[in-house]
Every structure is written in C-alpha cells, then in structure tokens.
Write a protein that holds these residues in place. Structure first.
Motif, PDB file in Angstrom:
ATOM      1  N   VAL A   1       9.990   3.867   5.447  1.00 37.75           N
ATOM      2  CA  VAL A   1       9.559   3.082   6.609  1.00 37.75           C
ATOM      3  C   VAL A   1       9.107   1.697   6.170  1.00 37.75           C
ATOM      4  N   ASN A   2       8.350   1.635   5.083  1.00 38.85           N
ATOM      5  CA  ASN A   2       7.860   0.349   4.603  1.00 38.85           C
ATOM      6  C   ASN A   2       9.006  -0.567   4.177  1.00 38.85           C
TER       7      ASN A   2
ATOM      8  N   THR B   1       2.131  -0.367   7.189  1.00 42.35           N
ATOM      9  CA  THR B   1       3.308  -0.991   6.580  1.00 42.35           C
ATOM     10  C   THR B   1       3.020  -2.457   6.256  1.00 42.35           C
ATOM     11  N   ASP B   2       3.797  -3.001   5.303  1.00 39.00           N
ATOM     12  CA  ASP B   2       3.568  -4.377   4.887  1.00 39.00           C
ATOM     13  C   ASP B   2       3.781  -5.361   6.032  1.00 39.00           C
ATOM     14  N   PHE B   3       4.747  -5.076   6.898  1.00 40.94           N
ATOM     15  CA  PHE B   3       4.964  -5.848   8.116  1.00 40.94           C
ATOM     16  C   PHE B   3       4.798  -4.884   9.299  1.00 40.94           C
TER      17      PHE B   3
ATOM     18  N   ALA C   1      13.789  -5.557   8.063  1.00 44.99           N
ATOM     19  CA  ALA C   1      13.747  -6.068   9.437  1.00 44.99           C
ATOM     20  C   ALA C   1      13.156  -7.472   9.489  1.00 44.99           C
ATOM     21  N   ASN C   2      12.127  -7.706   8.686  1.00 43.86           N
ATOM     22  CA  ASN C   2      11.531  -9.041   8.645  1.00 43.86           C
ATOM     23  C   ASN C   2      12.531 -10.077   8.130  1.00 43.86           C
ATOM     24  N   ASP C   3      13.283  -9.719   7.105  1.00 48.04           N
ATOM     25  CA  ASP C   3      14.274 -10.647   6.539  1.00 48.04           C
ATOM     26  C   ASP C   3      15.389 -10.964   7.524  1.00 48.04           C
ATOM     27  N   ARG C   4      15.769  -9.993   8.345  1.00 44.15           N
ATOM     28  CA  ARG C   4      16.934 -10.146   9.231  1.00 44.15           C
ATOM     29  C   ARG C   4      16.555 -10.384  10.694  1.00 44.15           C
TER      30      ARG C   4
ATOM     31  N   LYS D   1       0.820  -1.208   0.000  1.00 44.61           N
ATOM     32  CA  LYS D   1       0.000   0.000   0.000  1.00 44.61           C
ATOM     33  C   LYS D   1       0.857   1.263   0.000  1.00 44.61           C
ATOM     34  N   LEU D   2       2.049   1.170   0.577  1.00 40.35           N
ATOM     35  CA  LEU D   2       2.889   2.351   0.743  1.00 40.35           C
ATOM     36  C   LEU D   2       3.993   2.463  -0.297  1.00 40.35           C
ATOM     37  N   GLY D   3       4.194   1.398  -1.079  1.00 43.54           N
ATOM     38  CA  GLY D   3       5.272   1.413  -2.058  1.00 43.54           C
ATOM     39  C   GLY D   3       6.575   0.906  -1.462  1.00 43.54           C
TER      40      GLY D   3
END
Length: 260
Positions: free
Chosen positions: A101-102, A127-129, A108-111, A4-6
């Motif tokens: 931010v997105n 944000t997506d996560f 952050a999710n990957d790491r 949604k945020l790109g």
C-alpha cells in the motif's frame, strides 16, 4: 523520505495481488470513472450475508488464492493506459499488506493517480503519502458467518471461523485514525433490507460524525439475481432516509464473472 511502513525494493517479486485489470468504478462516490483494479489476497474478515451470499470476492478471503502479479505489472498496465488516472485498491483486506500500500502511494504521487482503497477499517496505515479516498465498508452483525454453513468451496463454518471474522470487526479506533489521516473518504455500508442492519448503519454514522452526503448505502448480494431483488428496497430507503444509494453495477452487468 523516511518511511514508517517500508518500501517494496524488488519490483519483479510476486506480490499478494490476485487480479490486475482495467475497468470502470461501479460503486460509491467515484462511480463511472475508468480505473485500474488492484485486488490483493488475504482478509481479516469472512463475510456471510445469509440470503445475500458470501463475500463476492471469497477467493481472497474465505479461500484466499496466491498472488501472481509483481509491482512491474502495475507499472506496465498504467504505461499501457496513460489516460487512466485512478486506482481501485481492493481485496480481501489491502491494509494487511502495508509495504505494498505504501509503495502504491509513491507510485500514485509520481503519476498524479487517485487511489481509492476499499477497506473495512481493521488496520490504520500511516502511508508516506495520504491515500486519495478511503472507501469505508465496516462489517456489521449481518456479516457474521453462521456455524454449520457451507463455504463456497465446501468447508463447514465452525466457532474458530466466526472468531476470526469478529477479531477486527468494527475496530473504531483504527477507523477514526484512518478517516482523520487520509485525504478524503466515503462511508459505504452494505444493507440487507432489515431494520436491525439499518440501525447499525446509522449508529456507526453518528458515532463517527459522518455526514449523510458521504454515506453511500450498498445492497447486499453477490449475484445479479440477488441484487435485482434488493435494488428497489435500497432506492426507497435512501429516498426516505436521505442517504446516497450506490449500486453494484459490475455485478448487474457481468453477474458473477471475475475481473470486470
């Protein structure tokens, strides 16, 4: 994943980031943990706390500097510090930069990195996560600039300046959405030692049904000298009222030095 945020597509493009450094979290519920600070520039607010001074990062808000770091610089500093699993995203107002931010939530999710975002709550970002921790520092009436006051670089505060500060101040609808959507939060108001400000802190806490154990009251002050005056007052008030107290130990340790 549809965003949604790109997303940030060019990791070599200079972003609105003025500081990027390794440090230790010195405020709030994750105090004492090694972290990487990512400081964005640009702010919705123009905070002035009277004797407590201007915003301690006025170079991102009152007189915003230009960004100088890329997303690859963020990747690099984490590659160089693989033991650090935290991020302090601060500003300025990071939520003014939704794509950045997105993208950070994907990183952050990957790491398996926990992001703490310092925000006054002016904008809600889906944000997506979800972000790991919202560090919510709403700005009360004690933050409103005084007309005729001189800014850190010599400008004179006028009515337009004050109007900009108040435009997004205490945007309760976006604050509510932010607290509901993201993973966790703490409430970190600044107290200037007055009864008026304390009443505003408690009214906001009650409005948003924030538990006292998620409330970390922070002393006003942008220098070691000012904070040393405020620390005893905040200790005593928190002991009496049942809030948590959070210091600003990076200022106690380094005074007005940047990137600490």
């Amino acid at each position: 994943m549809e965003s949604k945020l790109g997303r940030i597509e060019d990791y070599n493009k200079v972003l609105p980031i003025v500081e990027l450094y390794r440090c230790v979290q010195s405020e709030g519920s994750r105090f004492g943990r090694p972290t990487i600070a990512v400081r964005t520039t640009g702010c919705t607010h123009r905070c002035f706390f009277g004797e407590g001074g201007w915003c301690d990062s006025w170079y991102t808000s009152i007189h915003p500097e230009k960004g100088k770091y890329t997303f690859n610089d963020i990747v690099k500093i984490y590659d160089e510090n693989p033991h650090v699993k935290e991020m302090m995203l601060t500003g300025g107002s990071p939520t003014m930069h939704p794509k950045l931010v997105n993208e950070l939530t994907h990183f952050a999710n990957d790491r398996q990195i926990i992001i703490t975002i310092e925000t006054e709550g002016s904008h809600f970002l889906e944000t997506d996560f979800p972000i790991g921790l919202i560090s919510l520092s709403p700005k009360f009436s004690n933050s409103v600039p005084v007309v005729g006051t001189t800014t850190p670089l010599g400008s004179i505060v006028d009515e337009k300046f004050v109007k900009q500060h108040n435009k997004f101040r205490l945007h309760n609808e976006n604050i509510k959405k932010t607290l509901e959507y993201h993973s966790d939060y703490h409430y970190k108001p600044v107290w200037d030692g007055t009864e008026e400000c304390l009443n505003e802190i408690e009214e906001f806490r009650t409005l948003h049904n924030i538990p006292k154990d998620k409330t970390f009251v922070m002393p006003a002050g942008d220098s070691r000298e000012e904070l040393i005056k405020m620390y005893p007052l905040v200790f005593e008030m928190c002991a009496e009222k049942g809030y948590n107290m959070t210091g600003r130990d990076h200022i106690i340790a380094y005074d007005t030095k940047r990137e600490v």
